[in-house]
Scaffold this motif. Sequence first.
Motif, mmCIF file in Angstrom:
data_model
loop_
_atom_site.group_PDB
_atom_site.id
_atom_site.type_symbol
_atom_site.label_atom_id
_atom_site.label_comp_id
_atom_site.label_asym_id
_atom_site.label_seq_id
_atom_site.Cartn_x
_atom_site.Cartn_y
_atom_site.Cartn_z
ATOM 1 N N LEU A 48 5.629 28.915 23.586
ATOM 2 C CA LEU A 48 6.879 28.751 22.845
ATOM 3 C C LEU A 48 6.581 28.851 21.386
ATOM 4 O O LEU A 48 5.501 28.852 20.875
ATOM 5 C CB LEU A 48 7.253 27.352 23.459
ATOM 6 N N GLU A 49 7.759 28.895 20.955
ATOM 7 C CA GLU A 49 7.619 28.845 19.267
ATOM 8 C C GLU A 49 8.492 27.570 18.779
ATOM 9 O O GLU A 49 9.514 27.162 19.309
ATOM 10 C CB GLU A 49 8.688 30.025 18.836
ATOM 11 N N LEU A 50 7.807 27.042 17.625
ATOM 12 C CA LEU A 50 8.097 25.967 17.357
ATOM 13 C C LEU A 50 8.442 25.884 15.856
ATOM 14 O O LEU A 50 7.362 26.534 15.146
ATOM 15 C CB LEU A 50 7.131 24.577 17.603
ATOM 16 N N ALA A 51 9.480 25.253 15.213
ATOM 17 C CA ALA A 51 9.720 25.488 13.867
ATOM 18 C C ALA A 51 9.989 23.994 13.269
ATOM 19 O O ALA A 51 11.000 23.351 13.839
ATOM 20 C CB ALA A 51 10.948 26.502 13.457
ATOM 21 N N ALA A 52 9.534 23.689 12.055
ATOM 22 C CA ALA A 52 10.049 22.338 11.374
ATOM 23 C C ALA A 52 10.964 22.786 10.275
ATOM 24 O O ALA A 52 11.088 23.687 9.783
ATOM 25 C CB ALA A 52 8.688 21.934 10.469
ATOM 26 N N LEU A 53 12.028 21.830 10.478
ATOM 27 C CA LEU A 53 13.269 22.186 9.828
ATOM 28 C C LEU A 53 13.424 21.047 8.798
ATOM 29 O O LEU A 53 14.559 20.971 8.118
ATOM 30 C CB LEU A 53 14.353 22.220 10.865
ATOM 31 N N ASN A 54 12.685 20.166 8.361
ATOM 32 C CA ASN A 54 12.794 19.373 7.377
ATOM 33 C C ASN A 54 12.922 20.133 6.050
ATOM 34 O O ASN A 54 13.742 19.407 5.041
ATOM 35 C CB ASN A 54 11.687 18.309 7.270
ATOM 36 N N LYS A 55 12.417 21.181 5.843
ATOM 37 C CA LYS A 55 12.567 22.226 4.778
ATOM 38 C C LYS A 55 12.851 23.648 5.260
ATOM 39 O O LYS A 55 12.143 23.767 6.088
ATOM 40 C CB LYS A 55 11.711 21.971 3.770
#
Length: 403
Positions: free
Chosen positions: A230-237
């Motif tokens: 899977l692909e995971l992205a942090a979106l806080n910035k």
Amino acid sequence: MFAPTVFVVSSRIALLGLLGCAACGKGEKPKAISPSEVKNPVKESELTTVVITPEAEKRLGIRTAVITSDNVRATREVGGEIQAVPGQAVTIVAPVQGTLRGGASLTAGQRVRQGQTLYSLVPLPPERDLLTLNQGTAQARTQLQVAQARLSRAEDLLADRAGSVRARDDARADVALAQRALADARARQGAMSGSTGGGQALPIKAPLSGVVQRVTVAPGSLVTTNTVLLELAALNKVWVRVPLFVGDLRRLSAGQTVTVRPLNGGGARQARPVEAPTIGGTAGTATADVFYEIDNTDEAFRPGERVVVDVALGTANATPGSAGATAATTRALTIPAAALLYDASGGQWVYVRTKPLQYTRQRVEVQRTVGDQVVISRGVPAGAEVVTDGAAELFGTEFGGSH
């Protein structure tokens, strides 16, 4: 003596007769009939005046601002694309080949926390050991059959008083060992095919808190080493990629922020520049990519989203992005953003105070937005008073939305 005179009169009469016949031959053209007709047309300006009482003006809290011609900083409105921050977007892969367990609830868009177990991976032996495992299982099965045959003969001899109890017990021990060996061989073979849950499972955990971007495998799948799970992205910035014309790069000040707006006209927010290569862009468009970072703790922006970016420009500098860039300004009419109204068709309007307690709705043409001010190209003259507080209430009063 009178013959010439009679001839002249007759000629005149004939000439008049000929002209009359020619006129009769042309005839009059019928008037064109219009397929529709608007009676008593009313001008738009006569429909947009609202007269209210002093009590209503006080209740609506109406305030006005005078339209002025100000020095407005030159800006460029360009399109941008939201991207995950490099290093904050990860692709999770299988460390070894094996069978996946768990992860049935993982879907794209789901939020996960750092350290959360996403999958359990039961490792499998290398593929080259498959033949050895099959041979080992067959050998263990044969050994069990031989041991069972010996046990049967030992029991028969003991029943005929031709054998010993010790020989029978030894045969039973051999059968038990053969059964154990066969069970172990079958367990190893089952682990290889992924059909059993044996083996020590490896937990695959989320390296950061973020949102699942893409899931590529299903639970129970047999995966090989480095298979993308899977692909995971942090979106806080997040970053916004802005392709700028190379000629505008010299008009950017170091540390100059930009305004980022969603395409649906939602809340705008400021983005600060980040250290990233100002290269790339689209071939043949003479553009270079500039990157800005947005605080996105509320996850209002998602990677891949298209946005509108307002870039403030200065005068040309010798070095792109130098700190000494001078702001470039132009004279323009500005109104507070709170004074601007939109109708159902997207038309842009303001209410102008024409007389005490009398407000006229007038159409304007917006050029761009600069902070909390709106630059207009036409519609109202400088010096006019536009309604800021209470404009929406006047709009509702005019169309029956409030009382």
